[in-house]
Design an enzyme around this catalytic site. Structure first.
Site, mmCIF file in Angstrom:
data_model
loop_
_atom_site.group_PDB
_atom_site.id
_atom_site.type_symbol
_atom_site.label_atom_id
_atom_site.label_comp_id
_atom_site.label_asym_id
_atom_site.label_seq_id
_atom_site.Cartn_x
_atom_site.Cartn_y
_atom_site.Cartn_z
ATOM 1 N N ASN A 124 0.907 -1.274 0.037
ATOM 2 C CA ASN A 124 -0.176 0.577 -0.244
ATOM 3 C C ASN A 124 0.951 1.147 -0.271
ATOM 4 O O ASN A 124 1.163 1.491 1.191
ATOM 5 C CB ASN A 124 -1.359 0.289 1.459
ATOM 6 C CG ASN A 124 -2.273 1.145 1.193
ATOM 7 O OD1 ASN A 124 -1.807 1.806 0.270
ATOM 8 N ND2 ASN A 124 -2.936 1.212 2.315
ATOM 9 N N LYS A 151 3.502 0.378 3.220
ATOM 10 C CA LYS A 151 2.937 0.007 4.096
ATOM 11 C C LYS A 151 3.132 -1.424 3.751
ATOM 12 O O LYS A 151 2.682 -1.728 2.272
ATOM 13 C CB LYS A 151 1.608 0.057 4.691
ATOM 14 C CG LYS A 151 2.080 1.675 5.194
ATOM 15 C CD LYS A 151 0.195 1.958 6.044
ATOM 16 C CE LYS A 151 0.382 3.383 6.469
ATOM 17 N NZ LYS A 151 -0.442 4.206 6.350
ATOM 18 N N ARG A 156 -2.542 -2.005 -3.526
ATOM 19 C CA ARG A 156 -3.743 -1.167 -3.478
ATOM 20 C C ARG A 156 -3.451 0.164 -4.378
ATOM 21 O O ARG A 156 -2.933 0.632 -4.364
ATOM 22 C CB ARG A 156 -3.548 -0.761 -2.348
ATOM 23 C CG ARG A 156 -4.765 -0.284 -1.730
ATOM 24 C CD ARG A 156 -4.988 0.707 -0.862
ATOM 25 N NE ARG A 156 -6.288 1.225 -0.739
ATOM 26 C CZ ARG A 156 -6.778 1.691 0.288
ATOM 27 N NH1 ARG A 156 -5.891 1.693 1.717
ATOM 28 N NH2 ARG A 156 -8.044 2.520 1.189
ATOM 29 N N HIS A 183 -12.751 3.417 -0.589
ATOM 30 C CA HIS A 183 -12.721 2.753 0.182
ATOM 31 C C HIS A 183 -13.470 0.699 -0.360
ATOM 32 O O HIS A 183 -14.183 0.656 0.619
ATOM 33 C CB HIS A 183 -13.527 2.870 1.210
ATOM 34 C CG HIS A 183 -13.122 4.356 2.654
ATOM 35 N ND1 HIS A 183 -13.095 5.552 2.492
ATOM 36 C CD2 HIS A 183 -11.456 4.405 2.494
ATOM 37 C CE1 HIS A 183 -12.176 6.435 3.515
ATOM 38 N NE2 HIS A 183 -11.002 5.753 3.246
ATOM 39 N N HIS A 191 -17.186 4.080 7.294
ATOM 40 C CA HIS A 191 -15.301 3.771 7.406
ATOM 41 C C HIS A 191 -15.177 5.415 7.742
ATOM 42 O O HIS A 191 -14.591 5.600 7.127
ATOM 43 C CB HIS A 191 -14.835 3.747 5.944
ATOM 44 C CG HIS A 191 -13.350 3.123 5.902
ATOM 45 N ND1 HIS A 191 -12.868 1.979 6.048
ATOM 46 C CD2 HIS A 191 -12.491 4.117 6.049
ATOM 47 C CE1 HIS A 191 -11.538 2.029 5.707
ATOM 48 N NE2 HIS A 191 -11.259 3.753 5.953
ATOM 49 N N GLY A 240 -12.266 6.567 9.446
ATOM 50 C CA GLY A 240 -10.252 7.376 9.590
ATOM 51 C C GLY A 240 -9.894 7.915 9.327
ATOM 52 O O GLY A 240 -10.699 9.346 8.941
ATOM 53 N N GLY A 293 -9.039 9.184 5.771
ATOM 54 C CA GLY A 293 -10.249 9.317 5.770
ATOM 55 C C GLY A 293 -11.504 8.545 6.023
ATOM 56 O O GLY A 293 -11.217 7.571 6.853
ATOM 57 N N ARG A 302 -9.268 16.452 5.234
ATOM 58 C CA ARG A 302 -10.191 16.538 3.667
ATOM 59 C C ARG A 302 -11.685 17.497 3.666
ATOM 60 O O ARG A 302 -12.104 16.574 5.285
ATOM 61 C CB ARG A 302 -10.583 15.373 2.424
ATOM 62 C CG ARG A 302 -9.242 15.521 1.937
ATOM 63 C CD ARG A 302 -9.297 13.536 1.503
ATOM 64 N NE ARG A 302 -8.455 13.029 2.124
ATOM 65 C CZ ARG A 302 -8.779 11.447 2.349
ATOM 66 N NH1 ARG A 302 -9.178 10.858 1.216
ATOM 67 N NH2 ARG A 302 -7.353 10.487 2.291
ATOM 68 N N ARG A 358 -8.416 11.183 19.057
ATOM 69 C CA ARG A 358 -7.375 11.338 19.783
ATOM 70 C C ARG A 358 -7.514 12.696 20.976
ATOM 71 O O ARG A 358 -7.075 12.680 21.624
ATOM 72 C CB ARG A 358 -6.297 10.526 20.120
ATOM 73 C CG ARG A 358 -7.151 8.968 19.734
ATOM 74 C CD ARG A 358 -5.713 8.112 19.369
ATOM 75 N NE ARG A 358 -4.946 8.210 18.371
ATOM 76 C CZ ARG A 358 -4.043 7.464 17.867
ATOM 77 N NH1 ARG A 358 -3.839 6.246 18.354
ATOM 78 N NH2 ARG A 358 -3.841 7.850 16.137
ATOM 79 N N GLU A 400 -8.562 -4.698 4.837
ATOM 80 C CA GLU A 400 -7.389 -4.448 3.205
ATOM 81 C C GLU A 400 -7.115 -5.342 2.454
ATOM 82 O O GLU A 400 -7.575 -5.421 1.851
ATOM 83 C CB GLU A 400 -8.198 -2.151 3.504
ATOM 84 C CG GLU A 400 -8.749 -1.948 3.379
ATOM 85 C CD GLU A 400 -8.758 -0.849 3.649
ATOM 86 O OE1 GLU A 400 -7.866 -0.550 5.178
ATOM 87 O OE2 GLU A 400 -9.073 0.240 3.080
#
Ligand code: ADP
Length: 411
Positions: A9, A16, A93, A181, A208, A210, A212, A241, A285, A380
């Site tokens: 990814n 990653k 990905r 996603h 979803h 996250g 994003g 965004r 957080r 994913e």
């Protein structure tokens, strides 16, 4: 010797990876995972086992590390730590498959050039996704590479859900709602039955949430509508965004506020959302830690929750009701208060939070006789590993029948 598949990814500054063992018809098994962060500068790498314990970490180089350097570092590490494994394929990905790809595809020169042609539709992501594909093609041309798309899962949507009310010629030129996603939603759709068999044929909304964030309406496990559209900028506000805004704001930015197009784009992608409204952080957080004392942090959260609630209402109208709401990704899986606030806003549907289960992060976090709410961690990379397995398998069976190796599932 066990066959393994690497799932990559690649982002603008990170690579990653996860290594999966091919287990035949059974689920691919995660062997190890890791990331190279800070690509473009003096990047660092870390490799972890399946329980997230660090196996190895360090600096890739003190000087600027390119995407190709990062990939070579990873390949070198994997070669030195082979452990009886044979690398049989790499799964990537790739954010955009456009209209061309409604499923994974084995990459060859023609596929690669079609993916480059889609880069203008996702200029901030697609070029980074394609860099490791090209680097591997140059260095290991015989290694099968499979591209797996964030857009593909949404190609089941009715045409009307994919349309903008623009002149028809724009549709013909690819200006439509693609949705993103998709690998995450595909995983959730595949996992529903393990949690509650009745969810599989049901009216399900997946949130979803996250860095994003988007939502998807699933009917019979298929995407029928989603909040992201032509780009990953649309829909609900995200970490940095803006989500959907009146497009006239952009003309105003360009004409009256005298921003250049790149500057306007940077504002919308990187300086808006939770970060822009809070003026503090894109990290939920940090916003939660400051919400009691910082009114802007609290308002950023309020706007996030408000817009998600509105989108859930819109998706319910398209689904004709709601059987289950699923929370996934960083905020959806971890932020107790966000889940509780969204569910509280949906009390009119009969949805009611089970506060103890929500606090404990149990899978089922609702109670009563109304719709149910669940936490399902997304995966994913597992979807990519499954897709790689399926493409390799179908190529093998086609070559058995015809004596030739074919590419994977294009439309
Ligand atoms: P990405 O889109 O980059 O994959 P993630 O799915 O990792 O994003 O989600 C990142 C978001 O999840 C951040 O806003 C982060 O604050 C939030 N998050 C992660 N862990 C927690 C937690 N324990 N509590 C609240 N929010 C969390």
């Amino acid at each position: 010797m066990a066959s393994v598949v690497v799932v990559l990814n690649a982002g603008s500054s990170s690579l990653k990876f996860k290594l999966f063992e091919d287990c035949g018809d059974a689920e691919p098994r995660l062997v190890l995972q890791g990331a190279i962060e800070g690509v473009g500068g003096p990047a660092r790498f870390a490799v972890r086992d399946t329980a997230n314990n660090v196996l190895d970490e360090g600096v890739v180089a003190e000087s600027a590390v390119s995407h190709e350097d990062a990939l070579l570092h990873l390949v070198g590490w994997l070669t030195r730590h082979k452990d009886g494994h044979t690398l049989v394929a790499v799964g990537h990905r790739v954010v955009h498959g456009g209209d061309l790809y409604a499923g994974p595809v084995r990459v060859d020169d023609a596929v690669l050039s079609s993916l480059h042609a889609l880069a203008p539709l996702a200029p901030l992501h697609q070029p980074h996704n394609l860099k490791p594909i090209e680097a591997i093609q140059r260095r290991m041309p015989d290694l099968p590479q499979i591209a797996c798309f964030d857009t593909a899962f949404h190609r089941t949507q009715p045409e009307i859900a994919q349309m903008f009310a623009l002149p028809r010629s724009f549709w013909d030129q690819g200006v439509k709602r693609y949705g993103f996603h998709g690998l995450s939603y595909q995983y959730i759709a595949s996992a529903l039955g393990q949690y509650e068999p009745r969810l599989v044929p049901g009216r399900v909304i997946v949130a979803h949430l996250g860095n994003g964030a988007s939502l998807c309406a699933l009917k019979q496990g298929q995407s029928i509508a989603t909040t992201m559209g032509f780009s990953a900028l649309d829909g609900v506000p995200m970490g940095t965004r803006c989500g959907a805004i009146d497009p006239a704001v952009i003309f105003h930015m360009l004409r009256s506020m005298k921003l250049g197009p790149e500057e306007a784009e940077r504002v919308l992608y990187t300086q808006s959302g939770l970060l822009g409204v809070s003026g503090l952080s894109n990290d939920m957080r940090k916003l939660r830690a400051n919400e009691a004392t910082n009114a802007c942090a609290r308002q950023a959260i309020d706007l996030f929750i408000y817009r998600i609630t509105r989108e859930i209402g819109a998706l319910m109208a398209i689904l004709g009701g709601l059987d289950a709401l699923i929370f996934t990704a960083g905020i959806g899986e971890n932020d107790v208060a966000t889940r509780a606030e969204i569910i509280a806003n949906l009390g009119w549907t009969g949805l009611a939070v089970d506060a103890v289960a929500n606090q404990a992060g149990r899978p089922l976090i609702s109670m009563g006789t109304g719709p149910t709410a669940w936490i399902i961690p997304t995966n994913e990379e597992l979807v990519i590993a499954r897709q790689v397995r399926d493409v390799l398998r179908s190529a093998q069976s086609q070559s058995k029948h015809s004596g030739s190796v074919a590419a994977g599932g294009t439309t």
